[in-house]
Design a protein around this motif. Structure first.
Motif: not given
Lengths: 566, 566
Positions: B18, B188-191, B210, B212-213, B215-216, B408-409
């Protein structure tokens, strides 16, 4: 994947996984008073639903289900099935949605192959179970699902026909179970669901999806159906009723979305036309999905015209097979909003849904109909491409054909314990659908053929379906079938079988002349014109009524000889 | 996390991460003709935007940016900033959104601390740069952002005031860059982003998020704002204009959502009241977010009444500080839809947004206003709890107070290179907000105080703000401040400072009697009544005008002595 810098994490910092329980939690948060309805038998709100899902989790624990175990369900579309969508998966177990339309032998195969440990089965399917029970190798416990407990015809603890070796009846077990259950956190790549898809050859293939994949599929639907209003679906005012079985690719994933949105949901049980229509009207259903056959049945019903006013709020997503313009027109004339979607068991399933953009919404209804019968526009987050035989991408120019291949966040990562067919599915790092299509520059997908039926001639792909459509427009042609046969010079060449309408005496030369005229008018590529046209009394069909092209190809020589000698 | 069974993966099977590029891709898919507007200077559609983001990626590569490097932006709200939101992050670099309101010394600290390698800076901020440039330790390249290129007052290649050591001007660099760039896949955990938050003590703290964060966070907004229609925002008809700086927590994350929905977006540059109002009207803006001060400025403008018709389509999310009922009423009377939100830099930011459920939507406007001024309802996917000093959860009963903690995400996983304060933030595995609140059973969050100001007396928490509100209703009280001071028996006890209105001569006994009457009527808990009430000529304030409770507490003894001896 390139190397990048990941975010650092403090020792105690938390970032939750994406789980199905995350979707479930939403259903209680804002509109918990909305209802989930089962036929004309049972209704509850989301507070009840959440309690029941937790009771189910306790029942599963009591019946020996541990994380990683598989729980099979054989039921019609029901609130119980919805409870299993959330309850079975949220304890870390795998939900096997058994396809009850398969033969008992196939059902037996899938249940043993999936290692089903506990089985929840509707009483209607007990005869199937009786036939296979002695051969089930992994099942330890059975729970019966019965509608009698809702009709008052019996009390839940005295259901007469529970087989003696069953753990009990679903409602009774739920009633006696604690209503608290703390769903644990676990890896979002945890296996959540499984079901089997059948092909023309070999055993059924097991596809499977993780929590993360089903979460993301829900986000994809949310973006498209609600965000872009592709259908559109609004939790605040829409009422959802599936008319595609829940065992068939999670009822296209809509139950997850509807539950997250705490929308009113109606589950119709076994599909009975009169009850479906009655529920549509009395429960004020606004959103459904079904195959064209079901829509046709409802649209053709004498009652449809009477309920025009109620039907005019109904939006229906059509999939499974192509929506014809005729059916789309008939439905539209009743005020129903129809749209096509495209997907398959391997893709969870949604890969495309029709979406009319601002310009297209302004088109006359007739022009919109053509768009609404296309397979759809590529779904959010799905990377869809067209690929030729050499693995090269084909341009999205609206006419070039290629096999649809895809990547995306919710595609099965293989077939369970079937590495060879799994490797074929994912050959070259793209999921191969076996469908041939063109894609327009603005992302409309137009399905042309199955890969095994497309005719590859001189570097060009000819859609057998397109050629059959052209032949159907020739005066006197009742039905036709076009297949490719090996050709030394061109690789393959099209050949056609034609059934004539009564009273016509068509000739090969006459039909070819008709086609040649189209070529000269620029309406047909010349390489589409079949090499040989044969007139036959009937077209060979499969047991489900589809043209049996495999048989036609393999028997073509015999058939030709047979026809010529007749 | 319990152990479960993960889905098996075929060797070549793919499941994409993501990433922010996934959101970007949506902007081209369905409505690419919609516009992004910058002030009255520049407009483009999403086709242009996507091309420019790729040109920016090429410019960044040329300027030496590699994955993991940090790119700083100092700009007003602009289309260029939006391009950086997507372009900088999608090449795998980190976007540092520099808070231009900090002092030059603080900006210097943050830029060195973040290891900024390339800096994109608006010409308005060149004086700041001049002051700190010689002390910047990591910057290798500068790019200037200028509005003059859009006004025709200069050609892009001959901008007179580009410092000679700059790489060039943004538009000129883009124009000369290739328009193709294949954004890579990565973890997806890329800064993705970074920015700094300041407290009353110590250096600014760097928070980070990140792919992912983000995106979420976008999915959370989508679920709530569009799905549940909390605001509501519809890509198909809404026009978005931020009036919260993009350097401030990604303009609350809305630019990511608006871009994914290919909504029309308007970026106002430097906030100028007349231009804001003009853009609101001419671009038909329907959705914004801002702090109460900005809303108040626009609502109080003499022009507001004239534009009533235009303002009536405007929906505004208010955050940053509390929305008063008075302002909410004034805005509502102009037809503006207002709603409060709650979050902080550490939380990306959205943790709560007001949402009126079916029953509440039916309430009279006045009753709705009270709800609209609450901090909001807990956002989708956020697990928010109230915690007492012993780490126990406090019930969500609408009156019990506790510190808001969350999981939370999309919560920052620490402070960059500040392990001690990061560990405090995540103490016990929950993010500590430092805000004290109650939560109703139906998820409304009502902020009571900051943890450092709440008064803990005999096991009960007393909100200093609530007590000040009670005092404000006593006839003759102009202003008050309530703080907790140590007490041998109760731990802490409340003490009050009061400024009297001219012409009143209040006494401690009189005010206490007034409060005691409230206690007897059941309107006030008896432990809320301050032990000591002091009358002072003015309440000590901080430099930004907030009551300085820290100073009041520390100086209380001196202050008491001073007043008593006066």
């Amino acid at each position: 994947m390139i190397q990048t810098r990941l975010i650092p994490r403090t020792a105690e910092a938390q970032e939750p996984p994406m789980l199905i329980k995350t979707l479930l939690a939403q259903s209680l948060r804002y509109e918990p008073q909305r209802e989930i309805v089962y036929r004309n038998l049972f209704r509850m709100n989301y507070v009840d639903f959440n309690r029941r899902v937790r009771q189910l989790a306790n029942v599963l624990a009591d019946s020996g289900v541990a994380p990683g175990d598989t729980v099979a369900v054989l039921d019609w579309d029901s609130h119980r099935y919805l409870e299993c969508f959330f309850g079975v998966t949220s304890v870390g177990a795998i939900l096997h949605t058994v396809n009850v339309r398969l033969s008992p032998a196939q059902i037996l195969f899938t249940m043993n192959h999936a290692n089903d440990k506990v089985v929840l089965i509707h009483e209607d399917f007990l005869p199937i179970l009786t036939a296979i029970k002695s051969q089930l190798t992994t099942v330890e416990n059975y729970i019966i699902l019965s509608d009698k407990v809702y009709t008052g015809s019996t009390t839940i603890n005295r259901l007469s026909d529970i087989p003696t070796d069953f753990l009990g009846e679903y409602e009774a077990l739920l009633t006696n179970a604690p209503s608290e259950y703390d769903f644990p956190d676990f890896d979002e790549n945890t296996w959540a669901t499984s079901f089997y898809t059948t092909g023309t050859t070999g055993n059924p293939k097991g596809v499977y999806f993780s929590h993360r994949q089903l979460f993301m599929h829900t986000m994809g639907l949310l973006t498209y159906i609600i965000g872009y209003e592709a259908m559109p679906f609004r939790g605040s005012s829409d009422v959802y009723m599936p008319i595609t079985p829940m065992f068939h690719v999670h009822a296209w994933g809509f139950p997850f979305l509807a539950t997250m949105m705490s929308a009113k949901q109606v589950y119709p049980g076994r599909y009975e036309p009169e009850l479906l229509l009655k529920l549509l009207i009395t429960e004020e259903v606004t959103l459904s999905h079904c195959v064209p056959t079901i829509l046709n049945m409802l649209v053709s019903s004498p009652a449809a015209e009477k309920y025009r006013e109620n039907l005019s709020r109904w939006k229906v997503l059509i999939g499974g097979s192509a929506l014809t313009k005729g059916l789309a027109k008939a439905a539209t004339e009743l005020g129903i909003t129809v749209m096509s979607g495209y997907g398959m068991s391997e893709t969870a399933p949604v890969m495309a849904v029709g979406y009319l953009n601002e310009q297209e919404k302004a088109l006359p209804t007739a022009d919109q109909l053509e768009l609404r019968t296309r397979a759809g526009r590529i779904s959010p987050f799905i990377d869809m491409r067209l690929m030729d035989d050499d693995g090269n991408f084909v341009p999205h120019d609206g006419h070039s054909l290629g096999e649809i291949v895809a990547r995306g966040p919710w595609l099965t990562q293989g077939y369970y314990e079937d590495p060879e067919r799994g490797a074929d599915l994912w050959k070259g790092g793209w999921l191969h659908t076996g469908d041939v299509a063109s894609v327009t520059p603005d992302n409309w997908v137009i399905i042309a053929d199955r890969t095994k039926d497309v005719i590859k001639t001189g570097g060009e792909w000819v859609s057998s379906l397109d050629m059959e459509d052209v032949l159907s427009q020739v005066d006197g042609v009742a039905e036709s079938a076009v297949v490719g046969l090996p050709d030394d010079r061109w690789g393959e060449r099209p050949h056609a079988l034609i059934v004539q309408k009564p009273g016509y005496t068509l000739t090969t030369e006459g039909v070819k002349a008709n086609l040649q005229a189209k070529v000269e008018r620029g309406e047909l590529h010349k390489w589409y014109v079949p090499d040989r046209i044969l007139f036959v009394p009937e077209i060979p069909k499969t047991s489900v009524g589809k043209i049996d092209k495999k048989r036609i190809r393999s028997e073509m020589k015999d058939l030709i000889l047979g026809v010529q000698s007749a």
